[in-house]
Design a protein around this motif. Structure first.
Motif, PDB file in Angstrom:
ATOM      1  N   GLU A 131       2.444   6.018  98.788  1.00  0.00           N
ATOM      2  CA  GLU A 131       1.147   6.649  99.028  1.00  0.00           C
ATOM      3  C   GLU A 131       0.440   6.828  97.686  1.00  0.00           C
ATOM      4  O   GLU A 131       1.098   7.041  96.661  1.00  0.00           O
ATOM      5  CB  GLU A 131       1.317   8.017  99.695  1.00  0.00           C
ATOM      6  CG  GLU A 131       1.903   7.978 101.097  1.00  0.00           C
ATOM      7  CD  GLU A 131       0.898   7.540 102.154  1.00  0.00           C
ATOM      8  OE1 GLU A 131      -0.253   7.211 101.784  1.00  0.00           O
ATOM      9  OE2 GLU A 131       1.267   7.522 103.341  1.00  0.00           O
ATOM     10  N   ASP A 152       2.743  18.674 101.899  1.00  0.00           N
ATOM     11  CA  ASP A 152       1.407  18.339 101.419  1.00  0.00           C
ATOM     12  C   ASP A 152       1.543  17.191 100.417  1.00  0.00           C
ATOM     13  O   ASP A 152       2.538  17.140  99.681  1.00  0.00           O
ATOM     14  CB  ASP A 152       0.769  19.568 100.746  1.00  0.00           C
ATOM     15  CG  ASP A 152      -0.724  19.417 100.537  1.00  0.00           C
ATOM     16  OD1 ASP A 152      -1.440  19.234 101.537  1.00  0.00           O
ATOM     17  OD2 ASP A 152      -1.151  19.462  99.377  1.00  0.00           O
ATOM     18  N   PRO A 153       0.624  16.231 100.429  1.00  0.00           N
ATOM     19  CA  PRO A 153      -0.605  16.116 101.212  1.00  0.00           C
ATOM     20  C   PRO A 153      -0.342  15.863 102.704  1.00  0.00           C
ATOM     21  O   PRO A 153       0.605  15.152 103.053  1.00  0.00           O
ATOM     22  CB  PRO A 153      -1.318  14.917 100.590  1.00  0.00           C
ATOM     23  CG  PRO A 153      -0.665  14.707  99.261  1.00  0.00           C
ATOM     24  CD  PRO A 153       0.747  15.156  99.438  1.00  0.00           C
ATOM     25  N   ILE A 155      -1.841  14.035 104.816  1.00  0.00           N
ATOM     26  CA  ILE A 155      -1.963  12.654 105.288  1.00  0.00           C
ATOM     27  C   ILE A 155      -0.645  11.894 105.171  1.00  0.00           C
ATOM     28  O   ILE A 155      -0.484  10.831 105.769  1.00  0.00           O
ATOM     29  CB  ILE A 155      -3.057  11.894 104.503  1.00  0.00           C
ATOM     30  CG1 ILE A 155      -2.705  11.848 103.009  1.00  0.00           C
ATOM     31  CG2 ILE A 155      -4.421  12.510 104.724  1.00  0.00           C
ATOM     32  CD1 ILE A 155      -3.609  10.928 102.213  1.00  0.00           C
ATOM     33  N   SER A 156       0.292  12.436 104.409  1.00  0.00           N
ATOM     34  CA  SER A 156       1.551  11.727 104.173  1.00  0.00           C
ATOM     35  C   SER A 156       2.710  12.304 104.969  1.00  0.00           C
ATOM     36  O   SER A 156       3.856  11.926 104.746  1.00  0.00           O
ATOM     37  CB  SER A 156       1.895  11.775 102.675  1.00  0.00           C
ATOM     38  OG  SER A 156       0.875  11.189 101.904  1.00  0.00           O
ATOM     39  N   ARG A 157       2.440  13.202 105.909  1.00  0.00           N
ATOM     40  CA  ARG A 157       3.535  13.860 106.614  1.00  0.00           C
ATOM     41  C   ARG A 157       4.315  12.926 107.526  1.00  0.00           C
ATOM     42  O   ARG A 157       5.437  13.243 107.917  1.00  0.00           O
ATOM     43  CB  ARG A 157       2.995  15.048 107.414  1.00  0.00           C
ATOM     44  CG  ARG A 157       2.585  16.220 106.528  1.00  0.00           C
ATOM     45  CD  ARG A 157       2.050  17.377 107.336  1.00  0.00           C
ATOM     46  NE  ARG A 157       1.567  18.441 106.461  1.00  0.00           N
ATOM     47  CZ  ARG A 157       0.867  19.488 106.882  1.00  0.00           C
ATOM     48  NH1 ARG A 157       0.569  19.612 108.172  1.00  0.00           N
ATOM     49  NH2 ARG A 157       0.460  20.400 106.029  1.00  0.00           N
ATOM     50  N   ARG A 158       3.745  11.784 107.884  1.00  0.00           N
ATOM     51  CA  ARG A 158       4.487  10.833 108.712  1.00  0.00           C
ATOM     52  C   ARG A 158       5.504  10.055 107.888  1.00  0.00           C
ATOM     53  O   ARG A 158       6.382   9.396 108.441  1.00  0.00           O
ATOM     54  CB  ARG A 158       3.521   9.862 109.395  1.00  0.00           C
ATOM     55  CG  ARG A 158       2.680  10.500 110.492  1.00  0.00           C
ATOM     56  CD  ARG A 158       1.920   9.444 111.260  1.00  0.00           C
ATOM     57  NE  ARG A 158       2.817   8.508 111.924  1.00  0.00           N
ATOM     58  CZ  ARG A 158       2.403   7.420 112.561  1.00  0.00           C
ATOM     59  NH1 ARG A 158       1.117   7.113 112.594  1.00  0.00           N
ATOM     60  NH2 ARG A 158       3.267   6.623 113.149  1.00  0.00           N
TER      61      ARG A 158
END
Length: 295
Positions: A131, A152-153, A155-158
């Motif tokens: 990422e 966090d972030p 958007i990167s939790r997947r």
């Protein structure tokens, strides 16, 4: 008259469900080459390529492991490959938060503190290859069972990851889909295998280990243990799983299959496994699970 030849199951293969071994190996009592026999029992050596993960404020080198599993990235580094100044003063990197630094200072021995630094430095740098996030900007939180996950972030939790370290080596696994778990152990580790097996191995697994000479039994134990750990860590619920209810079998094509008992609510066929040796000193394992279908 020639030496008495005895047929035994290969020490790295647990018995099949019907009690018969998946593979057999012919060995003789007269075989003097114990080093060669031991190498036959060890997992295949991993193919690794050295990569530069960070060049400022210091250079960080690590190794990318070529995996036969599609969908997982595997990375490792050794404390001996890192700048001693970084290991002595991790604050100078500016990559670790206050919580990481507090945890680091709790270690009494330099070797343990250095391994913690190497492992978490590797993790941050590796995640930033997947990422567009700076290594210092990753934030983590533990799930109810203690497994760290990306907080966090958002958007990167997947992005899923798992971390393991032992005896100077850190191993990281990363996946975008599904669940991933890794474990690494020193191949020379002399754990209380019999004591652990009583609580974490099935009756058939224990009988199999007891049927082997001591050194072969120790290596077979480590191979099974790293696979059990990798699966449990991928599930994210760790030691709450009944380890006795998972068994692993090695097929003639080197594929690793898992059998689950009634105590584990999961489908064994959604999991893939890989095992390897690293730098002639460590045994590593990775578990990769496809997502559970909704409903």
């Amino acid at each position: 008259m020639g030496p008495d030849r005895r047929h035994r199951p290969h020490p790295c293969n647990t018995p099949a469900h019907d009690g018969s071994p998946l593979m057999t190996a012919v060995q003789t009592d007269a075989d003097p080459d114990r080093d060669r026999r031991r190498s036959d029992l060890s997992p295949p050596p991993a193919s690794v390529a050295q990569r530069r993960l960070l060049h400022h404020p210091v250079e960080v080198q690590a190794y990318e492991i070529s995996s036969g599993l599609t969908g997982v990235g595997l990375w490792c580094c050794r404390t001996s490959d890192l700048d001693p100044a970084v290991l002595a003063e991790p604050e100078r990197l500016g990559l670790f938060g206050d919580d990481d630094l507090r945890r680091c200072r709790r270690y009494h021995f330099d070797r343990d503190r250095h391994l913690f630094i190497a492992a978490h430095l590797l993790l941050r740098c590796v995640l930033s290859r997947y990422e567009p996030i700076e290594p210092a900007d990753w934030r983590f939180a533990a799930n109810p069972y203690g497994r760290p996950e990306i907080a966090d972030p958002a958007i990167s939790r997947r992005l899923r990851f798992n971390l393991s370290h032992a005896a100077g080596l850190a191993l990281v696994g990363v996946a975008r889909e599904g669940e991933v778990g890794v474990d690494v152990e020193c191949a020379d580790r002399h754990a209380d295998a019999a004591g652990i097996a009583r609580h974490a191995f099935s009756d058939s697994e224990r009988r199999f280990l007891q049927s082997l000479p001591a050194e072969e039994s120790r290596l077979a134990f480590l191979r099974s243990w790293t696979l059990k750990e990798a699966y449990a860590k991928a599930r994210g619920i760790g030691l709450s799983l009944p380890f006795r209810d998972m068994e692993f079998q090695y097929g003639p094509d080197a594929r690793i299959a898992m059998r689950l008992g009634e105590g584990i609510a999961d489908r064994a066929d959604r999991w893939r496994f890989e095992q390897f040796s690293l730098f002639d000193r460590h045994i590593g394992a990775v578990a990769l699970g496809t997502p559970v279908p909704a409903g």
